[in-house]
Design an enzyme around this catalytic site. Structure first.
Site, PDB file in Angstrom:
ATOM      1  N   HIS A  20      11.762  -1.910  13.592  1.00  0.00           N
ATOM      2  CA  HIS A  20      10.669  -2.703  14.153  1.00  0.00           C
ATOM      3  C   HIS A  20      10.484  -3.993  13.360  1.00  0.00           C
ATOM      4  CE1 HIS A  20       6.145  -3.043  15.160  1.00  0.00           C
ATOM      5  NE2 HIS A  20       6.864  -3.698  16.039  1.00  0.00           N
ATOM      6  N   ASP A  28      25.495 -18.940  20.716  1.00  0.00           N
ATOM      7  CA  ASP A  28      26.719 -19.497  21.283  1.00  0.00           C
ATOM      8  C   ASP A  28      27.730 -19.735  20.164  1.00  0.00           C
ATOM      9  OD1 ASP A  28      26.081 -22.016  20.040  1.00  0.00           O
ATOM     10  OD2 ASP A  28      24.957 -22.629  21.813  1.00  0.00           O
ATOM     11  N   HIS A  96      15.234 -27.078  18.010  1.00  0.00           N
ATOM     12  CA  HIS A  96      16.482 -26.422  17.586  1.00  0.00           C
ATOM     13  C   HIS A  96      16.591 -26.308  16.065  1.00  0.00           C
ATOM     14  CE1 HIS A  96      20.537 -24.954  17.996  1.00  0.00           C
ATOM     15  NE2 HIS A  96      21.022 -25.957  17.270  1.00  0.00           N
ATOM     16  N   TYR A 118      22.955 -24.797  23.367  1.00  0.00           N
ATOM     17  CA  TYR A 118      21.628 -24.183  23.183  1.00  0.00           C
ATOM     18  C   TYR A 118      21.494 -22.794  23.821  1.00  0.00           C
ATOM     19  CZ  TYR A 118      20.559 -28.880  21.645  1.00  0.00           C
ATOM     20  OH  TYR A 118      20.580 -30.084  20.993  1.00  0.00           O
ATOM     21  N   ALA A 119      22.592 -22.088  23.978  1.00  0.00           N
ATOM     22  CA  ALA A 119      22.553 -20.708  24.477  1.00  0.00           C
ATOM     23  C   ALA A 119      22.344 -19.795  23.265  1.00  0.00           C
ATOM     24  CB  ALA A 119      23.830 -20.359  25.236  1.00  0.00           C
ATOM     25  N   ASN A 120      21.126 -19.824  22.748  1.00  0.00           N
ATOM     26  CA  ASN A 120      20.768 -19.083  21.537  1.00  0.00           C
ATOM     27  C   ASN A 120      19.374 -18.503  21.716  1.00  0.00           C
ATOM     28  OD1 ASN A 120      23.054 -20.317  19.953  1.00  0.00           O
ATOM     29  ND2 ASN A 120      21.851 -22.149  20.332  1.00  0.00           N
TER      30      ASN A 120
END
Length: 129
Positions: A20, A28, A96, A118-120
């Site tokens: 948790h 990316d 970012h 920006y595929a994060n």
């Protein structure tokens, strides 16, 4: 041998160790990976596996209580932005540079072969009860 779910032994083992509040960065191929977190690098070729494929697989196995992405994703990668807002209605957006700073506190980094910017997303693990 496992019948279904995540078959990559390194990733399956790393997921089993999460608790948790732990952070998991799904990124990316171009995201700088900070020193510290355990890294499972799934990148094979540009675009393989995709960010969407890896994220969907992880979400089948993890309880997620929160997610943070870069605000730049909205303009630079509408497909990833749509996926993230669909999957995480309370998605937090930060610049970012701030996402990169927050990533240093992640327990696990899962690098995809995604070649769109920006595929994060930084996931925060929850509990199932």
């Amino acid at each position: 041998m496992k019948r279904h779910g995540i078959l990559n032994r390194h990733l399956a083992g790393a997921l089993a160790e999460l608790g948790h509040g732990d952070g998991v960065l799904v990124c990316d191929a171009g995201m700088p990976i900070p020193d510290g977190p355990r890294v499972v690098d799934l990148a094979f070729r540009a675009g393989v596996p995709s960010f969407a494929e890896v994220l969907e697989g992880l979400l089948e196995e993890l309880v997620v209580e929160g997610a943070t992405a870069a605000s730049e994703v909205r303009d630079a990668n509408p497909a990833a932005a749509g996926l993230l807002t669909d999957r995480f209605p309370g998605l937090g957006l930060v610049p970012h540079e701030r996402l990169k700073e927050l990533s240093a506190g992640a327990r696990l980094v899962v690098r995809t072969g995604e070649a769109r910017p920006y595929a994060n997303v930084l996931l925060r693990c929850g509990v199932f009860f």
